[in-house]
Design a protein around this motif. Sequence first.
Motif, PDB file in Angstrom:
ATOM      1  N   GLY A  74       2.131  72.330 -77.368  1.00  0.00           N
ATOM      2  CA  GLY A  74       2.889  71.429 -78.231  1.00  0.00           C
ATOM      3  C   GLY A  74       2.129  70.120 -78.408  1.00  0.00           C
ATOM      4  O   GLY A  74       0.982  69.988 -77.982  1.00  0.00           O
ATOM      5  N   PHE A  75       2.783  69.147 -79.006  1.00  0.00           N
ATOM      6  CA  PHE A  75       2.140  67.857 -79.251  1.00  0.00           C
ATOM      7  C   PHE A  75       2.154  66.959 -78.024  1.00  0.00           C
ATOM      8  O   PHE A  75       1.424  65.973 -77.952  1.00  0.00           O
ATOM      9  CB  PHE A  75       2.799  67.146 -80.440  1.00  0.00           C
ATOM     10  N   ASP A  76       3.013  67.240 -77.060  1.00  0.00           N
ATOM     11  CA  ASP A  76       3.104  66.513 -75.788  1.00  0.00           C
ATOM     12  C   ASP A  76       3.384  65.015 -75.992  1.00  0.00           C
ATOM     13  O   ASP A  76       2.802  64.169 -75.339  1.00  0.00           O
ATOM     14  CB  ASP A  76       1.831  66.708 -74.967  1.00  0.00           C
ATOM     15  N   VAL A  77       4.297  64.701 -76.915  1.00  0.00           N
ATOM     16  CA  VAL A  77       4.665  63.306 -77.148  1.00  0.00           C
ATOM     17  C   VAL A  77       6.104  63.012 -76.711  1.00  0.00           C
ATOM     18  O   VAL A  77       6.503  61.862 -76.609  1.00  0.00           O
ATOM     19  CB  VAL A  77       4.464  62.893 -78.628  1.00  0.00           C
ATOM     20  N   VAL A  78       6.874  64.072 -76.460  1.00  0.00           N
ATOM     21  CA  VAL A  78       8.271  63.933 -76.027  1.00  0.00           C
ATOM     22  C   VAL A  78       8.469  64.800 -74.793  1.00  0.00           C
ATOM     23  O   VAL A  78       7.894  65.878 -74.690  1.00  0.00           O
ATOM     24  CB  VAL A  78       9.247  64.360 -77.149  1.00  0.00           C
ATOM     25  N   GLN A  79       9.279  64.299 -73.869  1.00  0.00           N
ATOM     26  CA  GLN A  79       9.595  65.066 -72.673  1.00  0.00           C
ATOM     27  C   GLN A  79      11.112  65.200 -72.563  1.00  0.00           C
ATOM     28  O   GLN A  79      11.831  64.200 -72.604  1.00  0.00           O
ATOM     29  CB  GLN A  79       9.031  64.359 -71.436  1.00  0.00           C
ATOM     30  N   CYS A  80      11.585  66.438 -72.460  1.00  0.00           N
ATOM     31  CA  CYS A  80      13.014  66.707 -72.297  1.00  0.00           C
ATOM     32  C   CYS A  80      13.273  67.055 -70.835  1.00  0.00           C
ATOM     33  O   CYS A  80      12.554  67.872 -70.260  1.00  0.00           O
ATOM     34  CB  CYS A  80      13.448  67.864 -73.183  1.00  0.00           C
ATOM     35  N   VAL A  81      14.281  66.421 -70.272  1.00  0.00           N
ATOM     36  CA  VAL A  81      14.634  66.671 -68.874  1.00  0.00           C
ATOM     37  C   VAL A  81      16.138  66.861 -68.750  1.00  0.00           C
ATOM     38  O   VAL A  81      16.902  66.438 -69.615  1.00  0.00           O
ATOM     39  CB  VAL A  81      14.171  65.520 -67.949  1.00  0.00           C
ATOM     40  N   GLU A  82      16.523  67.474 -67.651  1.00  0.00           N
ATOM     41  CA  GLU A  82      17.942  67.663 -67.360  1.00  0.00           C
ATOM     42  C   GLU A  82      18.540  66.318 -66.983  1.00  0.00           C
ATOM     43  O   GLU A  82      17.958  65.560 -66.215  1.00  0.00           O
ATOM     44  CB  GLU A  82      18.042  68.633 -66.186  1.00  0.00           C
ATOM     45  N   ASP A  83      19.702  66.023 -67.532  1.00  0.00           N
ATOM     46  CA  ASP A  83      20.401  64.781 -67.205  1.00  0.00           C
ATOM     47  C   ASP A  83      20.879  64.879 -65.756  1.00  0.00           C
ATOM     48  O   ASP A  83      21.634  65.781 -65.414  1.00  0.00           O
ATOM     49  CB  ASP A  83      21.592  64.593 -68.146  1.00  0.00           C
ATOM     50  N   PRO A  84      20.438  63.973 -64.875  1.00  0.00           N
ATOM     51  CA  PRO A  84      20.842  64.070 -63.473  1.00  0.00           C
ATOM     52  C   PRO A  84      22.332  63.841 -63.252  1.00  0.00           C
ATOM     53  O   PRO A  84      22.886  64.293 -62.257  1.00  0.00           O
ATOM     54  CB  PRO A  84      20.013  62.988 -62.775  1.00  0.00           C
ATOM     55  N   ASN A  85      22.998  63.195 -64.193  1.00  0.00           N
ATOM     56  CA  ASN A  85      24.437  62.949 -64.054  1.00  0.00           C
ATOM     57  C   ASN A  85      25.288  64.094 -64.600  1.00  0.00           C
ATOM     58  O   ASN A  85      26.450  64.226 -64.249  1.00  0.00           O
ATOM     59  CB  ASN A  85      24.830  61.646 -64.764  1.00  0.00           C
ATOM     60  N   ASP A  86      24.716  64.899 -65.490  1.00  0.00           N
ATOM     61  CA  ASP A  86      25.437  66.024 -66.078  1.00  0.00           C
ATOM     62  C   ASP A  86      24.411  67.113 -66.353  1.00  0.00           C
ATOM     63  O   ASP A  86      23.699  67.077 -67.359  1.00  0.00           O
ATOM     64  CB  ASP A  86      26.138  65.597 -67.376  1.00  0.00           C
ATOM     65  N   ARG A  87      24.331  68.089 -65.472  1.00  0.00           N
ATOM     66  CA  ARG A  87      23.275  69.090 -65.540  1.00  0.00           C
ATOM     67  C   ARG A  87      23.376  69.996 -66.766  1.00  0.00           C
ATOM     68  O   ARG A  87      22.458  70.748 -67.053  1.00  0.00           O
ATOM     69  CB  ARG A  87      23.277  69.911 -64.250  1.00  0.00           C
ATOM     70  N   ARG A  88      24.463  69.909 -67.513  1.00  0.00           N
ATOM     71  CA  ARG A  88      24.598  70.710 -68.730  1.00  0.00           C
ATOM     72  C   ARG A  88      23.855  70.080 -69.897  1.00  0.00           C
ATOM     73  O   ARG A  88      23.601  70.738 -70.900  1.00  0.00           O
ATOM     74  CB  ARG A  88      26.076  70.870 -69.098  1.00  0.00           C
ATOM     75  N   ARG A  89      23.533  68.809 -69.784  1.00  0.00           N
ATOM     76  CA  ARG A  89      22.888  68.062 -70.884  1.00  0.00           C
ATOM     77  C   ARG A  89      21.399  67.920 -70.651  1.00  0.00           C
ATOM     78  O   ARG A  89      20.959  67.812 -69.513  1.00  0.00           O
ATOM     79  CB  ARG A  89      23.454  66.637 -70.950  1.00  0.00           C
ATOM     80  N   ASN A  90      20.658  67.891 -71.736  1.00  0.00           N
ATOM     81  CA  ASN A  90      19.244  67.529 -71.687  1.00  0.00           C
ATOM     82  C   ASN A  90      19.086  66.185 -72.389  1.00  0.00           C
ATOM     83  O   ASN A  90      19.754  65.925 -73.387  1.00  0.00           O
ATOM     84  CB  ASN A  90      18.375  68.568 -72.390  1.00  0.00           C
ATOM     85  N   VAL A  91      18.227  65.356 -71.847  1.00  0.00           N
ATOM     86  CA  VAL A  91      17.933  64.070 -72.465  1.00  0.00           C
ATOM     87  C   VAL A  91      16.437  63.995 -72.744  1.00  0.00           C
ATOM     88  O   VAL A  91      15.638  64.631 -72.057  1.00  0.00           O
ATOM     89  CB  VAL A  91      18.406  62.881 -71.582  1.00  0.00           C
TER      90      VAL A  91
END
Length: 175
Positions: A74-91
Motif C-alpha cells: 500500500g501507500f503506507d501513509v495511514v495506519q488503522c488500529v483497534e480502538d483500545p477503549n472499544d475493540r469493535r472500532r478501528n481508528v
Amino acid sequence: MEFNPEVSRIVKSMEVLQKLSPQLPLNMCHVFLCVAAKPGISTNELVEQTGLSQASISRNLTALGKIHRNGKPGFDVVQCVEDPNDRRRNVSFLAPKGKYLLEEIVAAHRGVPAEDVKVNTITAKQAHKQWERNRLEEITSQQAKRRKEKENKQMAAPQKPMKRFCPYCGENIHD
C-alpha cells in the motif's frame, strides 16, 4: 492570462498527492485529508464526513495503509488500529510517511519549502502511549480511592477490645 495564485497553490498541493500514484483517486485523497484533519477518526466518522460507503472507506484505508488488497504494498501513509477503549472500532492515524506527505502538501499550498513546515499531528504509536499513560493514571487513582475507602471503613468500624495474654503464663488478661 495568468493563473489564479490561490488555485495554482491548490494545484501544487494536488501534485504532491499525485506523487503517491499518478492515478490516485480523489476519494482516496479525501480520506487521507480527513485522517490528517482528525487523528484517531473512526471508520464510521469517515463515512459521515466523506459521504462514501463503508466498503469504499475500508478499501481506501487499506490502499492508504501498509498492505493493499491481495498482499500488494500500500501507500503506507495511514495506519488503522483497534480502538483500545472499544475493540469493535478501528481508528485511523497518519503513519510517519503520511505526516511527511502532509507537511509537503501544506508547504506546497503555502508556497514555502517543506522544511519550514511542521504539522502538529499524532501518530498511532503516540496515541497508544498516551492511552497507556491515561490508563495507568486511571488504575492508580482507582487503587488510591479503594485504599482510602478501606481506611475510612476501618476508622468507622467499632473497635473490638484486643485480647491480651500474659507473656509468662499465657492466660487471658482482662482490663
